[in-house]
Design a protein around this motif. Sequence first.
Motif, PDB file in Angstrom:
ATOM      1  N   VAL A  33     -23.939 -18.310 -18.837  1.00 58.45           N
ATOM      2  CA  VAL A  33     -22.880 -16.744 -18.491  1.00 58.45           C
ATOM      3  C   VAL A  33     -22.612 -16.796 -16.968  1.00 58.45           C
ATOM      4  O   VAL A  33     -21.736 -17.398 -16.411  1.00 58.45           O
ATOM      5  CB  VAL A  33     -23.266 -15.507 -19.368  1.00 58.45           C
ATOM      6  CG1 VAL A  33     -22.287 -14.126 -18.123  1.00 58.45           C
ATOM      7  CG2 VAL A  33     -23.285 -15.120 -20.648  1.00 58.45           C
ATOM      8  N   TYR A  34     -23.548 -17.462 -16.510  1.00 57.48           N
ATOM      9  CA  TYR A  34     -23.149 -17.671 -15.035  1.00 57.48           C
ATOM     10  C   TYR A  34     -22.540 -18.519 -14.574  1.00 57.48           C
ATOM     11  O   TYR A  34     -21.084 -18.641 -14.062  1.00 57.48           O
ATOM     12  CB  TYR A  34     -24.674 -18.054 -14.355  1.00 57.48           C
ATOM     13  CG  TYR A  34     -24.845 -18.186 -12.194  1.00 57.48           C
ATOM     14  CD1 TYR A  34     -24.424 -16.975 -11.810  1.00 57.48           C
ATOM     15  CD2 TYR A  34     -24.180 -19.367 -12.311  1.00 57.48           C
ATOM     16  CE1 TYR A  34     -24.216 -17.258 -10.682  1.00 57.48           C
ATOM     17  CE2 TYR A  34     -24.309 -19.727 -11.199  1.00 57.48           C
ATOM     18  CZ  TYR A  34     -24.295 -18.728 -10.197  1.00 57.48           C
ATOM     19  OH  TYR A  34     -23.603 -18.940  -9.284  1.00 57.48           O
ATOM     20  N   MET A  35     -22.594 -20.056 -15.491  1.00 57.43           N
ATOM     21  CA  MET A  35     -21.761 -21.149 -15.593  1.00 57.43           C
ATOM     22  C   MET A  35     -20.603 -20.966 -15.466  1.00 57.43           C
ATOM     23  O   MET A  35     -19.354 -21.454 -14.923  1.00 57.43           O
ATOM     24  CB  MET A  35     -22.485 -22.290 -16.691  1.00 57.43           C
ATOM     25  CG  MET A  35     -23.243 -23.180 -15.826  1.00 57.43           C
ATOM     26  SD  MET A  35     -24.759 -23.743 -17.756  1.00 57.43           S
ATOM     27  CE  MET A  35     -22.983 -24.884 -17.298  1.00 57.43           C
ATOM     28  N   ALA A  36     -19.714 -19.796 -16.732  1.00 56.16           N
ATOM     29  CA  ALA A  36     -18.873 -19.777 -17.087  1.00 56.16           C
ATOM     30  C   ALA A  36     -17.865 -18.356 -16.291  1.00 56.16           C
ATOM     31  O   ALA A  36     -16.721 -18.672 -15.779  1.00 56.16           O
ATOM     32  CB  ALA A  36     -18.888 -18.584 -18.333  1.00 56.16           C
ATOM     33  N   GLN A  37     -19.087 -17.722 -15.541  1.00 54.75           N
ATOM     34  CA  GLN A  37     -18.271 -16.893 -14.432  1.00 54.75           C
ATOM     35  C   GLN A  37     -17.870 -17.987 -13.319  1.00 54.75           C
ATOM     36  O   GLN A  37     -17.145 -17.303 -12.562  1.00 54.75           O
ATOM     37  CB  GLN A  37     -18.905 -15.559 -14.347  1.00 54.75           C
ATOM     38  CG  GLN A  37     -18.950 -14.852 -15.352  1.00 54.75           C
ATOM     39  CD  GLN A  37     -20.260 -13.798 -15.780  1.00 54.75           C
ATOM     40  OE1 GLN A  37     -20.742 -13.785 -14.680  1.00 54.75           O
ATOM     41  NE2 GLN A  37     -19.641 -12.645 -16.555  1.00 54.75           N
ATOM     42  N   HIS A  38     -19.083 -19.197 -12.770  1.00 56.61           N
ATOM     43  CA  HIS A  38     -18.880 -19.246 -11.046  1.00 56.61           C
ATOM     44  C   HIS A  38     -18.718 -20.409 -11.203  1.00 56.61           C
ATOM     45  O   HIS A  38     -18.518 -20.637 -10.194  1.00 56.61           O
ATOM     46  CB  HIS A  38     -20.314 -18.380 -10.783  1.00 56.61           C
ATOM     47  CG  HIS A  38     -20.577 -16.963 -11.127  1.00 56.61           C
ATOM     48  ND1 HIS A  38     -19.944 -16.212  -9.837  1.00 56.61           N
ATOM     49  CD2 HIS A  38     -21.344 -16.043 -11.317  1.00 56.61           C
ATOM     50  CE1 HIS A  38     -19.994 -15.011 -10.315  1.00 56.61           C
ATOM     51  NE2 HIS A  38     -21.284 -14.861 -11.201  1.00 56.61           N
ATOM     52  N   LEU A  39     -18.724 -21.105 -12.006  1.00 56.10           N
ATOM     53  CA  LEU A  39     -18.417 -22.499 -11.292  1.00 56.10           C
ATOM     54  C   LEU A  39     -17.911 -23.566 -12.726  1.00 56.10           C
ATOM     55  O   LEU A  39     -18.074 -24.446 -12.739  1.00 56.10           O
ATOM     56  CB  LEU A  39     -21.034 -23.279 -12.217  1.00 56.10           C
ATOM     57  CG  LEU A  39     -21.852 -22.853 -11.795  1.00 56.10           C
ATOM     58  CD1 LEU A  39     -23.017 -23.324 -12.518  1.00 56.10           C
ATOM     59  CD2 LEU A  39     -20.935 -23.079  -9.495  1.00 56.10           C
ATOM     60  N   ARG A  40     -17.183 -22.747 -12.969  1.00 56.99           N
ATOM     61  CA  ARG A  40     -15.892 -23.566 -14.179  1.00 56.99           C
ATOM     62  C   ARG A  40     -14.974 -24.374 -13.077  1.00 56.99           C
ATOM     63  O   ARG A  40     -14.883 -25.744 -13.419  1.00 56.99           O
ATOM     64  CB  ARG A  40     -15.263 -22.672 -14.569  1.00 56.99           C
ATOM     65  CG  ARG A  40     -13.736 -22.946 -15.373  1.00 56.99           C
ATOM     66  CD  ARG A  40     -13.399 -22.404 -15.683  1.00 56.99           C
ATOM     67  NE  ARG A  40     -13.735 -21.140 -16.700  1.00 56.99           N
ATOM     68  CZ  ARG A  40     -14.108 -20.961 -17.787  1.00 56.99           C
ATOM     69  NH1 ARG A  40     -12.901 -21.805 -18.467  1.00 56.99           N
ATOM     70  NH2 ARG A  40     -14.448 -20.365 -18.810  1.00 56.99           N
ATOM     71  N   ASP A  41     -14.905 -24.420 -12.008  1.00 59.35           N
ATOM     72  CA  ASP A  41     -14.223 -25.236 -11.039  1.00 59.35           C
ATOM     73  C   ASP A  41     -15.309 -26.645 -11.001  1.00 59.35           C
ATOM     74  O   ASP A  41     -14.487 -27.532 -10.637  1.00 59.35           O
ATOM     75  CB  ASP A  41     -13.434 -24.214  -9.864  1.00 59.35           C
ATOM     76  CG  ASP A  41     -12.281 -23.487  -9.864  1.00 59.35           C
ATOM     77  OD1 ASP A  41     -11.833 -23.745 -11.225  1.00 59.35           O
ATOM     78  OD2 ASP A  41     -11.895 -22.798  -9.516  1.00 59.35           O
ATOM     79  N   GLU A  42     -16.638 -25.800 -10.664  1.00 63.90           N
ATOM     80  CA  GLU A  42     -17.433 -27.074 -10.287  1.00 63.90           C
ATOM     81  C   GLU A  42     -17.869 -27.485 -11.294  1.00 63.90           C
ATOM     82  O   GLU A  42     -18.211 -29.394 -11.038  1.00 63.90           O
ATOM     83  CB  GLU A  42     -18.712 -26.574  -9.584  1.00 63.90           C
ATOM     84  CG  GLU A  42     -18.652 -25.503  -8.167  1.00 63.90           C
ATOM     85  CD  GLU A  42     -18.154 -24.320  -8.218  1.00 63.90           C
ATOM     86  OE1 GLU A  42     -17.816 -23.829  -9.260  1.00 63.90           O
ATOM     87  OE2 GLU A  42     -17.600 -23.432  -7.212  1.00 63.90           O
TER      88      GLU A  42
END
Length: 101
Positions: free
Chosen positions: A15-24
């Motif tokens: 969930v964290y990846m989807a919310q905060h790391l998409r661009d990275e």
Amino acid sequence: HVGEEVWDAARLLGVYMAQHLRDELSGEVVLELGAGCGLLGLCAAALGAKDVICTDYLPEVLANLHFNLKHNFGRAMDFCKRLKRSAPSSAGETERKGDAE
């Protein structure tokens, strides 16, 4: 087996990846060590990672990982790797080498 269940921490990190790391993650190469079911590798791929390599050790866990990747992305053989174990070192530790079979 431990590697055949999805841990709460993996769900939260996904969930964290989807919310905060998409661009990275977009266009990056991702290595998931001890992938188990492969949830985080699947998340990374869905979020645009260019290549995702999932690794684990037990053959039955790798079979499940292969199934999950294949049924979610239509391919898996290039993404599943088994880590080799070396003999215990002189310090009594067991080393894991990243050389895949």
